[in-house]
Design a protein around this motif. Sequence first.
Motif, PDB file in Angstrom:
ATOM      1  N   ALA A  77       0.847  -1.188   0.000  1.00  0.00           N
ATOM      2  CA  ALA A  77       0.000   0.000   0.000  1.00  0.00           C
ATOM      3  C   ALA A  77       0.884   1.241   0.000  1.00  0.00           C
ATOM      4  O   ALA A  77       1.851   1.320   0.761  1.00  0.00           O
ATOM      5  CB  ALA A  77      -0.915   0.011   1.227  1.00  0.00           C
ATOM      6  N   ASP A  78       0.572   2.191  -0.858  1.00  0.00           N
ATOM      7  CA  ASP A  78       1.330   3.443  -0.931  1.00  0.00           C
ATOM      8  C   ASP A  78       0.728   4.452   0.030  1.00  0.00           C
ATOM      9  O   ASP A  78      -0.469   4.749  -0.034  1.00  0.00           O
ATOM     10  CB  ASP A  78       1.302   4.004  -2.353  1.00  0.00           C
ATOM     11  N   VAL A  79       1.567   4.989   0.900  1.00  0.00           N
ATOM     12  CA  VAL A  79       1.106   5.880   1.963  1.00  0.00           C
ATOM     13  C   VAL A  79       1.801   7.229   1.848  1.00  0.00           C
ATOM     14  O   VAL A  79       3.011   7.304   1.599  1.00  0.00           O
ATOM     15  CB  VAL A  79       1.382   5.246   3.347  1.00  0.00           C
ATOM     16  N   PHE A  80       1.024   8.282   2.017  1.00  0.00           N
ATOM     17  CA  PHE A  80       1.544   9.649   2.016  1.00  0.00           C
ATOM     18  C   PHE A  80       1.366  10.239   3.411  1.00  0.00           C
ATOM     19  O   PHE A  80       0.327  10.030   4.046  1.00  0.00           O
ATOM     20  CB  PHE A  80       0.791  10.508   0.997  1.00  0.00           C
ATOM     21  N   LEU A  81       2.363  10.942   3.881  1.00  0.00           N
ATOM     22  CA  LEU A  81       2.266  11.621   5.171  1.00  0.00           C
ATOM     23  C   LEU A  81       2.184  13.116   4.899  1.00  0.00           C
ATOM     24  O   LEU A  81       3.187  13.770   4.615  1.00  0.00           O
ATOM     25  CB  LEU A  81       3.476  11.305   6.045  1.00  0.00           C
ATOM     26  N   ASN A  82       0.970  13.651   4.959  1.00  0.00           N
ATOM     27  CA  ASN A  82       0.754  15.071   4.699  1.00  0.00           C
ATOM     28  C   ASN A  82       0.944  15.848   5.998  1.00  0.00           C
ATOM     29  O   ASN A  82       0.032  15.933   6.831  1.00  0.00           O
ATOM     30  CB  ASN A  82      -0.645  15.304   4.136  1.00  0.00           C
ATOM     31  N   MET A  83       2.114  16.411   6.169  1.00  0.00           N
ATOM     32  CA  MET A  83       2.429  17.143   7.393  1.00  0.00           C
ATOM     33  C   MET A  83       1.909  18.577   7.348  1.00  0.00           C
ATOM     34  O   MET A  83       2.073  19.341   8.302  1.00  0.00           O
ATOM     35  CB  MET A  83       3.935  17.134   7.638  1.00  0.00           C
ATOM     36  N   ASN A  84       1.275  18.956   6.228  1.00  0.00           N
ATOM     37  CA  ASN A  84       0.798  20.331   6.039  1.00  0.00           C
ATOM     38  C   ASN A  84      -0.731  20.409   6.052  1.00  0.00           C
ATOM     39  O   ASN A  84      -1.332  21.165   5.292  1.00  0.00           O
ATOM     40  CB  ASN A  84       1.320  20.890   4.714  1.00  0.00           C
ATOM     41  N   LEU A  85      -1.355  19.637   6.915  1.00  0.00           N
ATOM     42  CA  LEU A  85      -2.814  19.631   6.966  1.00  0.00           C
ATOM     43  C   LEU A  85      -3.389  20.961   7.465  1.00  0.00           C
ATOM     44  O   LEU A  85      -4.523  21.315   7.138  1.00  0.00           O
ATOM     45  CB  LEU A  85      -3.302  18.502   7.875  1.00  0.00           C
ATOM     46  N   TYR A  86      -2.591  21.697   8.242  1.00  0.00           N
ATOM     47  CA  TYR A  86      -3.063  22.956   8.806  1.00  0.00           C
ATOM     48  C   TYR A  86      -2.288  24.128   8.211  1.00  0.00           C
ATOM     49  O   TYR A  86      -1.107  24.008   7.873  1.00  0.00           O
ATOM     50  CB  TYR A  86      -2.904  22.946  10.330  1.00  0.00           C
ATOM     51  N   LYS A  87      -2.949  25.260   8.088  1.00  0.00           N
ATOM     52  CA  LYS A  87      -2.333  26.423   7.455  1.00  0.00           C
ATOM     53  C   LYS A  87      -1.207  27.026   8.305  1.00  0.00           C
ATOM     54  O   LYS A  87      -0.264  27.603   7.762  1.00  0.00           O
ATOM     55  CB  LYS A  87      -3.393  27.500   7.200  1.00  0.00           C
ATOM     56  N   ASN A  88      -1.338  26.914   9.617  1.00  0.00           N
ATOM     57  CA  ASN A  88      -0.444  27.668  10.489  1.00  0.00           C
ATOM     58  C   ASN A  88       0.657  26.840  11.141  1.00  0.00           C
ATOM     59  O   ASN A  88       1.464  27.372  11.912  1.00  0.00           O
ATOM     60  CB  ASN A  88      -1.255  28.362  11.578  1.00  0.00           C
ATOM     61  N   ARG A  89       0.711  25.507  10.853  1.00  0.00           N
ATOM     62  CA  ARG A  89       1.746  24.703  11.500  1.00  0.00           C
ATOM     63  C   ARG A  89       1.883  23.348  10.817  1.00  0.00           C
ATOM     64  O   ARG A  89       0.982  22.898  10.112  1.00  0.00           O
ATOM     65  CB  ARG A  89       1.400  24.472  12.976  1.00  0.00           C
ATOM     66  N   LEU A  90       3.025  22.727  11.050  1.00  0.00           N
ATOM     67  CA  LEU A  90       3.202  21.343  10.645  1.00  0.00           C
ATOM     68  C   LEU A  90       2.584  20.429  11.696  1.00  0.00           C
ATOM     69  O   LEU A  90       2.374  20.836  12.844  1.00  0.00           O
ATOM     70  CB  LEU A  90       4.690  21.024  10.497  1.00  0.00           C
ATOM     71  N   LEU A  91       2.316  19.205  11.321  1.00  0.00           N
ATOM     72  CA  LEU A  91       1.834  18.236  12.293  1.00  0.00           C
ATOM     73  C   LEU A  91       2.912  17.961  13.337  1.00  0.00           C
ATOM     74  O   LEU A  91       4.110  17.987  13.043  1.00  0.00           O
ATOM     75  CB  LEU A  91       1.470  16.922  11.597  1.00  0.00           C
ATOM     76  N   THR A  92       2.488  17.683  14.543  1.00  0.00           N
ATOM     77  CA  THR A  92       3.431  17.299  15.592  1.00  0.00           C
ATOM     78  C   THR A  92       3.932  15.880  15.332  1.00  0.00           C
ATOM     79  O   THR A  92       3.358  15.137  14.521  1.00  0.00           O
ATOM     80  CB  THR A  92       2.752  17.333  16.965  1.00  0.00           C
ATOM     81  N   HIS A  93       4.982  15.493  16.029  1.00  0.00           N
ATOM     82  CA  HIS A  93       5.491  14.125  15.895  1.00  0.00           C
ATOM     83  C   HIS A  93       4.399  13.112  16.216  1.00  0.00           C
ATOM     84  O   HIS A  93       4.234  12.116  15.501  1.00  0.00           O
ATOM     85  CB  HIS A  93       6.680  13.931  16.838  1.00  0.00           C
ATOM     86  N   LYS A  94       3.659  13.351  17.295  1.00  0.00           N
ATOM     87  CA  LYS A  94       2.611  12.416  17.691  1.00  0.00           C
ATOM     88  C   LYS A  94       1.519  12.315  16.633  1.00  0.00           C
ATOM     89  O   LYS A  94       1.028  11.215  16.333  1.00  0.00           O
ATOM     90  CB  LYS A  94       1.994  12.834  19.029  1.00  0.00           C
ATOM     91  N   GLU A  95       1.136  13.445  16.053  1.00  0.00           N
ATOM     92  CA  GLU A  95       0.103  13.425  15.013  1.00  0.00           C
ATOM     93  C   GLU A  95       0.579  12.629  13.789  1.00  0.00           C
ATOM     94  O   GLU A  95      -0.193  11.875  13.183  1.00  0.00           O
ATOM     95  CB  GLU A  95      -0.263  14.852  14.613  1.00  0.00           C
ATOM     96  N   CYS A  96       1.843  12.793  13.424  1.00  0.00           N
ATOM     97  CA  CYS A  96       2.399  12.041  12.294  1.00  0.00           C
ATOM     98  C   CYS A  96       2.373  10.543  12.579  1.00  0.00           C
ATOM     99  O   CYS A  96       1.942   9.747  11.738  1.00  0.00           O
ATOM    100  CB  CYS A  96       3.832  12.488  12.016  1.00  0.00           C
TER     101      CYS A  96
END
Length: 335
Positions: free
Chosen positions: A75-94
Motif C-alpha cells: 500500500a502506498d502511503v503519504f504523510l501530509n504534514m501540512n494539513l493545517y495552514k499555520n503549523r506542521l503536524l506534531t510528531h505524535k500526530e504524524c
Amino acid sequence: MSKIKTCVSLYSLQDEYLNHRMNLREIMQYVKEKGAEGVEILPDQMLKGAPDVSEETVQEWNAMLAETGLKPVIADVFLNMNLYKNRLLTHKECVDLLVKEIKQAHRLGIHLIRLVSMVPYWVIEPLLPYCKEYDVTIALEVHAAMAFDIPETRAFIEEMKRVNSPYVGLVIDTGIFCRKFPRVVRAYETLNGTSEQVFDYIDTLFEKGTDLHRVLRENNFQYPAELEKAIQSEHDRMFVPLCDGYENLDFSVLDEYMPYIKHFHFKLFEMTENGEYSMDYKGLLQYLHDHDYDGYVATEYEGNRFTLPGHPMAEKEQVAAQLSYIHKCLDEIQG
C-alpha cells in the motif's frame, strides 16, 4: 536464485479510474489478465474512506483478490504534514496517522507499506511496536531527486540500520536509473514552451554518463555556462529545476542496500519495441537476479501525465507492454 515477481501499481491506471472508464474490479481483472502476479494500491485514491475503510469495503477488496488471484503486495502511503495552514503536524500526530495506515494495511491483507520520499526518520522507532503487532513492514521510497545523496533519505537509512528490524526497509524507484531523458517529457514540455536547447543540453549529460541532478550538486547548485547558454527564456529558467528528477546512477549503488530493499517501482514513461525508452529494465533485472532478489517489481506508469493534447490515453497499452517485456526478460534471465 532470484524469485522476482511482477506487480502493477494501480497508480498506473489512475486516469482510467478517475474518468470512470474502468472501476477497481475491472482494473484488477485487467492487470491479472496481462500477467501481473501482485497488485499495489494507493488506498486514499481508490478505497473510499481510507484510512478508515468500512468493513464492507474490506469485504469487497477481499472478493476482488479472490476473483483475480492477485497478491495484495503493498500500500502506498503519504504523510501530509501540512494539513493545517499555520503549523506542521506534531510528531505524535504524524505517528498516529501512520498507525492508522498500518492497521488499515493489516485489514486489507497487505504486509508492506511504502512511505513516500522524505518521511522523517523519527517515525521509525515509535511505529515498530505496531509493525510487529500487525505484521506490516514500512519502507521509504528512494526516488529520483530524493535518493541516496539527500539528507532526509540518509537520515532515514541511518535510523533503519540502527534499529536493524525486518519491519523497516526501502522501496527503490527506478527513476534513479535513467539512461536517457524521457522523450515523452521532452515532447510535452516543448509544446508547453520549453526550448529545445534545454533538452539538447540535458541529453548531452546523459550521453556523458551523468545527469542534471549530479551536475547541479557538483557545481553547488550554480548553473554551468553550457546550461545558461541553453536557457532561452524565463520559462526555461523556471522549468530547469523540474529536470532534476531523472537520475543516471549505476546499479551498483544498490549493493549495500540490497538486504533492506523490500520492493521496486519499475518507473515507466514510454515502452517501445525494445523496452522502456529511457531505462535498461533487462540490465536491472539481471542485477537483481545476480543478487538473489526475492520480491516484486511493480509497473508504475507515469507517461500518462505527458499525454499530448488530442492523443488518446495509453495507460492500458503501456502497462500491458511493460508486463510483457518484463516477463520476456525474466524468462531469459531466470530460465
